[in-house]
Enzyme design. Structure first.
Site, short mmCIF file in Angstrom:
data_model
loop_
_atom_site.label_atom_id
_atom_site.label_comp_id
_atom_site.label_asym_id
_atom_site.label_seq_id
_atom_site.Cartn_x
_atom_site.Cartn_y
_atom_site.Cartn_z
N ALA A 26 6.03 14.71 -23.08
CA ALA A 26 6.23 13.37 -22.54
C ALA A 26 5.56 12.28 -23.36
O ALA A 26 6.06 11.17 -23.48
CB ALA A 26 5.71 13.31 -21.10
N GLN A 105 10.16 19.22 -24.59
CA GLN A 105 10.11 19.33 -23.14
C GLN A 105 10.78 18.11 -22.50
O GLN A 105 10.91 18.05 -21.29
CB GLN A 105 8.64 19.41 -22.67
CG GLN A 105 7.90 20.62 -23.21
CD GLN A 105 6.40 20.53 -22.92
OE1 GLN A 105 5.62 19.98 -23.69
NE2 GLN A 105 6.01 21.06 -21.78
N HIS A 125 14.05 21.71 -21.31
CA HIS A 125 14.27 21.29 -19.92
C HIS A 125 15.61 20.58 -19.73
O HIS A 125 15.81 19.88 -18.74
CB HIS A 125 13.11 20.39 -19.45
CG HIS A 125 11.81 21.13 -19.32
ND1 HIS A 125 10.58 20.54 -19.56
CD2 HIS A 125 11.54 22.42 -19.01
CE1 HIS A 125 9.63 21.45 -19.39
NE2 HIS A 125 10.18 22.59 -19.07
N CYS A 133 28.46 20.51 -13.49
CA CYS A 133 28.93 20.81 -12.13
C CYS A 133 28.21 22.07 -11.64
O CYS A 133 28.23 23.09 -12.31
CB CYS A 133 30.44 21.03 -12.12
SG CYS A 133 31.03 21.64 -10.53
N CYS A 136 31.34 24.83 -10.91
CA CYS A 136 32.14 25.46 -11.97
C CYS A 136 31.46 25.44 -13.33
O CYS A 136 31.94 26.04 -14.28
CB CYS A 136 33.53 24.82 -12.06
SG CYS A 136 33.54 23.16 -12.81
N CYS A 158 32.57 16.65 -9.06
CA CYS A 158 33.24 17.19 -10.25
C CYS A 158 34.73 16.86 -10.17
O CYS A 158 35.36 17.11 -9.14
CB CYS A 158 33.01 18.69 -10.31
SG CYS A 158 33.95 19.53 -11.61
ZN LIG Z 1 33.32 21.73 -11.04
#
Ligand SMILES: [Zn+2]
Length: 256
Positions: A26, A105, A125, A133, A136, A158
């Site tokens: 950070a 990070q 990260h 999504c 999916c 989505c």
């Molecule tokens: Zn999706």
């Protein structure tokens, strides 16, 4: 304590290194105006609602948490975050052939914006520059989802399957991407210099790359505003503003 001699010595090590790797946290992005999320003054530490947004269980269960998360993302992107002198110096090190990999990070994507090659950045990260999504797995640019929020969708689903969308970051309660972790650890095993920048080196497993590199014989250089958990492993510790120290570590064109 930082001295001209220490800077010069580290610059020589970088120039002579055969494989250098940087680990960033950070602290390299605070000079770009991005708050440290986990530190004592961190956003999550001071605001339990912010921590909820970053916890997968709350994010999935509570539409209000998601709506707040989208408003926060919108506000973050509207501030037009820019890389600072620290990010630019690491990109320059790569360009001059002195840096093989950046393990970060951070989720802000500022290393790539500064010019680091995307294939030489491991975002342990994840990234806020994309959405994923949760049903999916489809990924899409964050900006496209934010345009839908700007147009009035408070929690855009989505477009392929109607599932919940989230920034492509690793939330609390989610696992790291194994392949990314393995790539970071491999790089640590094979480097001869590890530059740890802007991290307290207290978040595992990624902080573990420092003892891995040290154990493999690499020099450890720590650049941070405060003491870190790994100071005892360091060959050099440079304290102070990251944006002013890193540019001074770039060897000049004559190869030193
Ligand atoms: Zn999706």
């Amino acid at each position: 304590m930082r001295s001209e001699a220490a800077l010069e010595e580290v610059r020589d090590w970088i120039a002579a290194s055969r494989s250098a790797v940087a680990l960033t946290g950070a602290g390299i992005s605070t000079e770009s105006g991005i708050p440290d999320f986990r530190g004592p003054q961190g956003l999550w530490t001071k605001d339990p609602q912010a921590e909820k947004m970053a916890t997968i269980r709350h994010y999935v269960a509570d539409p209000e948490v998601r709506r707040r998360a989208w408003r926060t993302r919108l506000a973050t992107f509207d501030r037009a975050l820019r890389p600072n002198a620290g990010h630019l110096a690491l990109a320059e090190l790569e360009r001059r052939g002195h840096l093989d990999l950046v393990i970060t990070q951070n989720v802000d994507g500022l290393h790539q914006l500064a010019g680091s090659s995307p294939e030489r950045v491991v975002e342990i990260h994840g990234t806020i520059r994309e959405v994923v999504c949760l049903a999916c797995g489809e990924r899409a640019p964050m900006e496209r989802a934010l345009d839908r929020v700007r147009a009035g969708e408070e929690d855009p689903p989505c477009t392929s399957c109607g599932g919940i969308l989230k920034s492509a970051t690793i939330s609390f309660g989610q696992s790291l991407v194994e392949a990314d972790l393995v790539r970071a650890q491999r790089a640590a095993e094979h480097c001869d210099l590890l530059l740890a920048v802007g991290s307290t080196l207290s978040v595992y497993p990624i902080a573990g790359v420092v003892p891995i590199a040290h154990g493999a014989g690499a020099r450890i250089v720590i650049v941070n505003g405060e003491p870190t958990e790994m100071d005892s492993l360091a060959s050099a510790i440079l304290r102070g503003s990251i944006g002013s120290i890193l540019p001074q570590l770039v060897p000049d064109g004559r190869g030193r």
